[in-house]
Scaffold this active site. Structure first.
Site, PDB file in Angstrom:
ATOM      1  N   ARG A  93     -22.644 -61.737  29.895  1.00  0.00           N
ATOM      2  CA  ARG A  93     -21.238 -61.946  30.270  1.00  0.00           C
ATOM      3  C   ARG A  93     -20.643 -63.166  29.580  1.00  0.00           C
ATOM      4  O   ARG A  93     -19.458 -63.168  29.253  1.00  0.00           O
ATOM      5  CB  ARG A  93     -21.109 -62.072  31.787  1.00  0.00           C
ATOM      6  CG  ARG A  93     -21.238 -60.717  32.432  1.00  0.00           C
ATOM      7  CD  ARG A  93     -21.042 -60.783  33.911  1.00  0.00           C
ATOM      8  NE  ARG A  93     -20.825 -59.447  34.432  1.00  0.00           N
ATOM      9  CZ  ARG A  93     -21.063 -59.089  35.690  1.00  0.00           C
ATOM     10  NH1 ARG A  93     -21.519 -59.977  36.551  1.00  0.00           N
ATOM     11  NH2 ARG A  93     -20.837 -57.864  36.080  1.00  0.00           N
ATOM     12  N   GLY A 134     -22.986 -50.906  38.059  1.00  0.00           N
ATOM     13  CA  GLY A 134     -24.058 -51.832  37.705  1.00  0.00           C
ATOM     14  C   GLY A 134     -25.365 -51.124  37.408  1.00  0.00           C
ATOM     15  O   GLY A 134     -26.011 -51.356  36.373  1.00  0.00           O
ATOM     16  N   LYS A 168     -24.830 -43.659  47.942  1.00  0.00           N
ATOM     17  CA  LYS A 168     -24.105 -43.254  49.146  1.00  0.00           C
ATOM     18  C   LYS A 168     -22.765 -42.585  48.873  1.00  0.00           C
ATOM     19  O   LYS A 168     -22.001 -43.032  48.031  1.00  0.00           O
ATOM     20  CB  LYS A 168     -23.826 -44.488  50.009  1.00  0.00           C
ATOM     21  CG  LYS A 168     -25.031 -45.060  50.667  1.00  0.00           C
ATOM     22  CD  LYS A 168     -24.577 -46.219  51.523  1.00  0.00           C
ATOM     23  CE  LYS A 168     -25.725 -46.924  52.185  1.00  0.00           C
ATOM     24  NZ  LYS A 168     -25.224 -48.196  52.747  1.00  0.00           N
ATOM     25  N   GLY A 194     -16.795 -51.868  40.591  1.00  0.00           N
ATOM     26  CA  GLY A 194     -15.759 -51.586  41.583  1.00  0.00           C
ATOM     27  C   GLY A 194     -14.390 -51.409  40.945  1.00  0.00           C
ATOM     28  O   GLY A 194     -13.644 -50.492  41.292  1.00  0.00           O
TER      29      GLY A 194
END
Ligand code: ADP
Ligand code: MG
Length: 399
Positions: free
Chosen positions: A45, A357, A206, A380
């Protein structure tokens, strides 16, 4: 409405101007126990952030750089200081990076005012301030006082309206999107307005984590192929046996609604037709391929027939969006389905975007990154964007 690009900003000129850059320097850290020094586990990053920074510094900007690191929850936690990042950034940029142990206030103002043209200052972790995640007005004003121009290059937090992402943007007269943020938006826009057929591959743990994206993509994607643990909630909703697989009983109704949305829009929703099952989730547990999960077993990966079917869809697609591994890929024995799908996405001539991720980690582990159109850094944020949501950190950049 238009968002200024870094090219446009540089053409307008940044020499001598204080440019507040919000980057994503949220790197994994190692050590720090028993007096060990804290080290950066993976500097990807930081490297990624250097692109926009180099261009601004070359243009003579006085850069005030800000980022969050981990979840200090509004407290000053020394182990989450950005100071090791300042050092690494200096090595990568081959220049001195000043570090301010405060986020805002007199010390930060003095440090920002002390910058010369082409010099860079890194502020301490913005989440040491409780006002950061609350988008506190006073904190945003504190940031704005350090800046003539705001550049957001942190795509991963663009879906959050925080003081350093959205709050400050409104208070600075001039703003622009950094190169990383812009690249993310351009690639993800291809999923929003795809060349068809669009294949969406969704997996991971999920249904509840990804319900909104499932609901948005079911009528949008020509084919929605589901794998990973979430497939078992869909299979259970169809009344199929799932043994001890990870099923969310309170999400069966949601799964049915997603299926109906796809059917109503004339789209295809695919579920696994075979599975790799084990008795216990252990790396060397004896595993077998079955068409239906028997009692006492759990599905840990899609089976070869499913993998081949999903791979064929990847080959036929013109655009592919993939989020979530097809199985418990962390264990080698249960990574074959994810590998097969990754290979197929890499081999397809479709434009491809992989987000999440764990999904990106799986691609990197297979060293397929170079053959994927785009690996999104913001899990996200990328999911919210492909759903068609407006990202507050992006909207605040518009003029
Ligand atoms: P991403 O980070 O790419 O968005 P998620 O976090 O949603 O992906 O899901 C990744 C996790 O899902 C992994 O830890 C993986 O082990 C788990 N997973 C995938 N398939 C299964 C399965 N069949 N049973 C249990 N866990 C699974
Ligand atoms: Mg994950």
């Amino acid at each position: 409405m238009a968002t200024r690009t870094l090219d446009e900003l540089l053409a307008e000129g940044v020499r001598g101007r204080r440019v507040f850059v919000r980057a994503d320097l949220n790197v994994p850290l190692e050590g720090g126990q028993h007096g060990d020094p804290i080290k950066i586990g993976d500097d990807t990053r930081i490297r990624a952030a250097t692109g926009s920074l180099r261009r601004l510094l070359a243009g003579g900007a006085r850069v005030v750089l800000a980022s969050h690191l981990g979840r200090p929850k509004g407290e000053r936690k020394l182990e989450l200081s950005l100071s090791p990042v300042a050092e690494r950034l200096g090595e990568l940029l081959e220049r001195k990076v000043a570090f301010c142990p405060d986020v805002v206030g007199p010390l930060a103002s003095a440090a920002a005012d002390g910058l010369g043209d082409g010099e860079l200052l890194l502020l301490e972790n913005v989440r040491f301030e409780p006002g950061e995640t609350k988008n506190d007005e006073a904190l945003a004003r504190g940031f704005a006082e350090l800046a003539d121009i705001f550049v957001n290059d942190a795509f991963g937090t663009a879906h959050r309206a925080h003081a350093s992402t959205q709050g400050v943007a409104r208070l600075v007269p001039k703003r622009a999107a950094g190169d990383l943020l812009r690249a993310e938006l351009e690639h993800l826009e291809v999923v929003r307005q795809p060349e068809r057929p669009l294949l969406c591959l969704l997996g991971g743990a999920k249904v509840s984590d990804k319900l909104a994206v499932l609901e948005a993509l079911a009528p949008h994607a020509d084919v929605l192929a589901i794998g990973g643990a979430m497939a078992y909630t869909f299979l259970a909703a169809r009344g199929e046996p799932t043994g001890n697989s990870l099923v969310e009983p309170d999400r069966l109704e949601d799964a049915r609604r997603v299926e109906e949305a796809a059917a109503k829009a004339g789209r295809r929703l695919l579920l696994p037709t075979d599975h790799l099952v084990v008795e216990k989730l252990e790396p060397d547990a004896p595993a077998e391929v079955v068409a239906q999960v028997p009692d006492g077993r759990m599905g840990v990966d899609i089976g070869p027939e499913t993998a081949a079917a999903y791979a064929a869809e990847a080959a036929a697609a013109r655009t592919i969006f993939w989020n979530g591994p097809m199985g418990v890929f962390e264990m080698d024995a249960f990574a074959k389905g994810t590998e097969a799908v990754a290979d197929a996405v890499a081999g397809s001539s479709a434009r491809s975007v992989v987000g999440g991720g764990d999904s990106v980690a799986a691609i990197n582990r297979l060293e397929l990154g170079d053959r994927i159109g785009h690996l999104s850094t913001g899990g996200g944020a990328s999911l919210e964007f492909v759903q068609g949501k407006t990202l507050p950190g992006v909207a605040a950049l518009e003029e």
